[in-house]
Design a protein around this motif. Structure first.
Motif, PDB file in Angstrom:
ATOM      1  N   LEU A  20       0.807  -1.191   0.046  1.00 26.10           N
ATOM      2  CA  LEU A  20       0.103  -0.118  -0.071  1.00 26.10           C
ATOM      3  C   LEU A  20       0.911   1.143   0.090  1.00 26.10           C
ATOM      4  CD1 LEU A  20      -3.070  -0.632   2.222  1.00 26.10           C
ATOM      5  CD2 LEU A  20      -2.747  -1.119  -0.174  1.00 26.10           C
ATOM      6  N   ARG A  21       1.886   1.148   0.540  1.00 26.27           N
ATOM      7  CA  ARG A  21       2.920   2.396   0.445  1.00 26.27           C
ATOM      8  C   ARG A  21       3.391   2.832  -0.754  1.00 26.27           C
ATOM      9  NH1 ARG A  21       3.123   4.338   5.307  1.00 26.27           N
ATOM     10  NH2 ARG A  21       3.299   3.484   7.203  1.00 26.27           N
ATOM     11  N   THR A  22       3.344   1.819  -1.672  1.00 27.69           N
ATOM     12  CA  THR A  22       3.881   1.899  -2.777  1.00 27.69           C
ATOM     13  C   THR A  22       2.716   2.610  -3.805  1.00 27.69           C
ATOM     14  OG1 THR A  22       3.167  -0.206  -4.000  1.00 27.69           O
ATOM     15  CG2 THR A  22       5.453   0.014  -3.004  1.00 27.69           C
ATOM     16  N   ALA A  23       1.501   2.701  -3.348  1.00 26.60           N
ATOM     17  CA  ALA A  23       0.567   3.125  -4.029  1.00 26.60           C
ATOM     18  C   ALA A  23      -0.223   4.111  -3.183  1.00 26.60           C
ATOM     19  CB  ALA A  23      -0.671   2.145  -4.421  1.00 26.60           C
ATOM     20  N   VAL A  31     -11.641   4.596  -6.922  1.00 29.01           N
ATOM     21  CA  VAL A  31     -11.299   3.110  -7.169  1.00 29.01           C
ATOM     22  C   VAL A  31     -12.142   2.388  -6.722  1.00 29.01           C
ATOM     23  CG1 VAL A  31      -9.726   1.419  -8.228  1.00 29.01           C
ATOM     24  CG2 VAL A  31      -9.317   3.967  -8.470  1.00 29.01           C
ATOM     25  N   ARG A  32     -12.702   1.390  -7.148  1.00 27.05           N
ATOM     26  CA  ARG A  32     -13.464   0.280  -6.443  1.00 27.05           C
ATOM     27  C   ARG A  32     -12.493  -0.969  -5.914  1.00 27.05           C
ATOM     28  NH1 ARG A  32     -18.817  -2.575  -8.849  1.00 27.05           N
ATOM     29  NH2 ARG A  32     -18.886  -4.673  -7.578  1.00 27.05           N
ATOM     30  N   ALA A  33     -12.575  -1.557  -5.146  1.00 25.80           N
ATOM     31  CA  ALA A  33     -11.588  -2.492  -4.484  1.00 25.80           C
ATOM     32  C   ALA A  33     -11.900  -3.677  -5.041  1.00 25.80           C
ATOM     33  CB  ALA A  33     -11.545  -2.586  -3.009  1.00 25.80           C
ATOM     34  N   THR A  43     -11.760   0.043   1.933  1.00 23.13           N
ATOM     35  CA  THR A  43     -11.348  -1.145   2.249  1.00 23.13           C
ATOM     36  C   THR A  43     -10.100  -0.930   3.076  1.00 23.13           C
ATOM     37  OG1 THR A  43     -12.203  -1.827   0.252  1.00 23.13           O
ATOM     38  CG2 THR A  43     -10.654  -3.025   1.181  1.00 23.13           C
ATOM     39  N   ALA A  44      -9.228  -0.212   2.797  1.00 23.80           N
ATOM     40  CA  ALA A  44      -8.069  -0.010   3.819  1.00 23.80           C
ATOM     41  C   ALA A  44      -8.325   0.489   5.149  1.00 23.80           C
ATOM     42  CB  ALA A  44      -7.165   0.974   3.098  1.00 23.80           C
ATOM     43  N   ASP A 134      -8.026  -6.989  -2.694  1.00 22.13           N
ATOM     44  CA  ASP A 134      -9.057  -6.464  -3.248  1.00 22.13           C
ATOM     45  C   ASP A 134      -8.382  -5.026  -3.497  1.00 22.13           C
ATOM     46  OD1 ASP A 134     -10.725  -8.597  -2.658  1.00 22.13           O
ATOM     47  OD2 ASP A 134     -11.431  -7.710  -0.759  1.00 22.13           O
ATOM     48  N   ILE A 135      -7.840  -4.363  -2.683  1.00 23.15           N
ATOM     49  CA  ILE A 135      -7.342  -3.030  -3.269  1.00 23.15           C
ATOM     50  C   ILE A 135      -6.196  -3.185  -4.315  1.00 23.15           C
ATOM     51  CG2 ILE A 135      -5.816  -1.008  -2.315  1.00 23.15           C
ATOM     52  CD1 ILE A 135      -7.013  -1.954   0.804  1.00 23.15           C
ATOM     53  N   ALA A 136      -5.346  -4.276  -4.142  1.00 21.37           N
ATOM     54  CA  ALA A 136      -4.515  -4.286  -5.342  1.00 21.37           C
ATOM     55  C   ALA A 136      -5.098  -4.643  -6.742  1.00 21.37           C
ATOM     56  CB  ALA A 136      -3.383  -5.744  -4.882  1.00 21.37           C
ATOM     57  N   GLU A 137      -6.110  -5.440  -6.578  1.00 22.05           N
ATOM     58  CA  GLU A 137      -6.859  -5.647  -7.722  1.00 22.05           C
ATOM     59  C   GLU A 137      -7.644  -4.325  -8.329  1.00 22.05           C
ATOM     60  OE1 GLU A 137      -9.406  -9.605  -9.239  1.00 22.05           O
ATOM     61  OE2 GLU A 137     -10.582  -8.350  -7.711  1.00 22.05           O
TER      62      GLU A 137
END
Length: 368
Positions: A20-23, A31-33, A43-44, A134-137
């Protein structure tokens, strides 16, 4: 098997925070998770909320409901600040898990209305891994957590999901409706499964997870504190049956194995359980085993009565039975005191002839 789950919580949170820190500079609110209805920001925040909620349940020893509190981000907190909160709440859950005695259970609704420290740790790890996915997706980022973390979760709160030994992450995604596995139907509904505990006056019958069963089979303690001389060899054999059923995808916790733990000191004295699911006519076989130093105190009788009453209260169970060596007088006294009666010679003869029951065994049964 000495871990409580604190290390796993920390590793899961670290894998989440690293990604998450990279983003952190991305737009999380627009943005939808993944497949969720929530956006990535919500979500986070949900990850952090779950972590502190689980810590609160354990720390507060809640037994009937969720502790009525929640957390909120400070106004103006950016995405990096949310990651800080995830790391902080993760540290609080890890610390709570490590300092909570193993016999403590706190309220959680699924499916038996309680969980121990390892259960809360596993739920916390699952929430972190899955919602990071979910967040990454949603953000279009690659994410795959450590395989050992996924296997750790599966063996504790997904006892009904056959694991893919070489693909624990894919198994966890499939088990939570987030992915496909060859040869398996997609899931649209799912629940994780904390272990069942049945209480008696002097004992708790604690459902053995696949992870604990595998450890017992391998010569470990299963995470229990055993009295001297325990566990007896029959317990290890039964644990092997549980582990094998899990590996085949046919294990169901209610019909598995339970370790008998004394209330007075939290020490395990033996095990009890079923040889499998009830058959089409509602018949299920039971077995039990005590460490030698625990015999003669009525523990087996007490446990068998409780297990039988619990099972026979179900609509799908009509009869319980046990096969006991003809020379095992102590076990025959236990089964009789628990309300079982000796089968007729005609029934025993049929069992010998039709079901390959050994000639040295005697049948006892108890009906609903």
């Amino acid at each position: 098997m000495t871990d409580t789950g604190g290390d796993q919580v920390e590793k899961a949170v670290a894998s989440c925070a690293t990604l998450l820190r990279t983003a952190a500079a991305h737009d999380w609110e627009g943005v939808r998770a993944g497949r969720l209805e929530w956006n990535c920001r919500r979500t986070a925040e949900h990850i952090a909320s779950d972590l502190i909620a689980y810590a609160g349940q354990l720390a507060g020893r809640a037994t009937t409901a969720y502790v009525p509190f929640d957390i909120a981000m400070e106004e103006g907190a950016d995405n990096a600040g949310v990651v800080d909160v995830i790391e902080t709440t993760g540290a609080l859950l890890a610390a709570t898990v490590r300092t909570t005695p193993r016999e403590v259970r706190a309220f959680h609704p699924y499916p038996f209305r309680s969980a121990n420290r390892e259960g809360f740790a596993a739920m916390g790890v699952a929430e972190v891994l899955l919602h990071t996915h979910d967040i990454a997706e949603g953000l279009g980022l690659p994410y795959e957590p450590p395989a050992e973390l996924c296997a750790w979760v599966l063996g504790r709160i997904f006892p009904h999901a056959r694991p893919e030994p070489d693909a624990p992450w894919s198994t966890l995604l499939w088990a939570t409706g987030r992915g496909d596995l060859p040869g398996r139907e997609p899931l649209t509904e799912w629940r994780w499964n904390n272990n069942l505990v049945i209480g008696t006056e002097r004992l708790t019958l604690q459902g053995v997870t696949p992870a604990a069963a595998a450890d017992l089979r391998a010569g470990g303690t299963g995470g229990f504190e055993w009295i001297e001389g325990g566990p007896f060899h029959g317990t290890r054999e039964a644990a092997g049956m549980v582990a094998s059923s899990y590996e085949k995808g046919v294990h169901r916790p209610e019909w598995g194995m339970f370790v008998l733990v004394r209330r007075e000191d939290g020490r395990a004295v033996g095990a009890i359980g079923f040889h499998g699911l009830p058959d089409e006519e509602g018949r299920a076989e039971v077995g039990y085993d005590l460490a030698e130093n625990a015999r003669g105190y009525g523990y087996a009788t007490e446990a068998l009565r409780a297990l039988a009453e619990t099972a026979l209260a179900r609509d799908d169970v009509k009869l319980l039975f046990a096969a006991i060596e003809r020379d095992n007088a102590p076990s025959q006294r236990v089964i009789a005191r628990a309300g079982f009666t000796r089968a007729s010679e005609e029934v025993e003869k049929a069992a010998h002839e039709l079901h390959d029951l050994e000639e040295s065994l005697r049948l006892y049964s108890r009906e609903a």
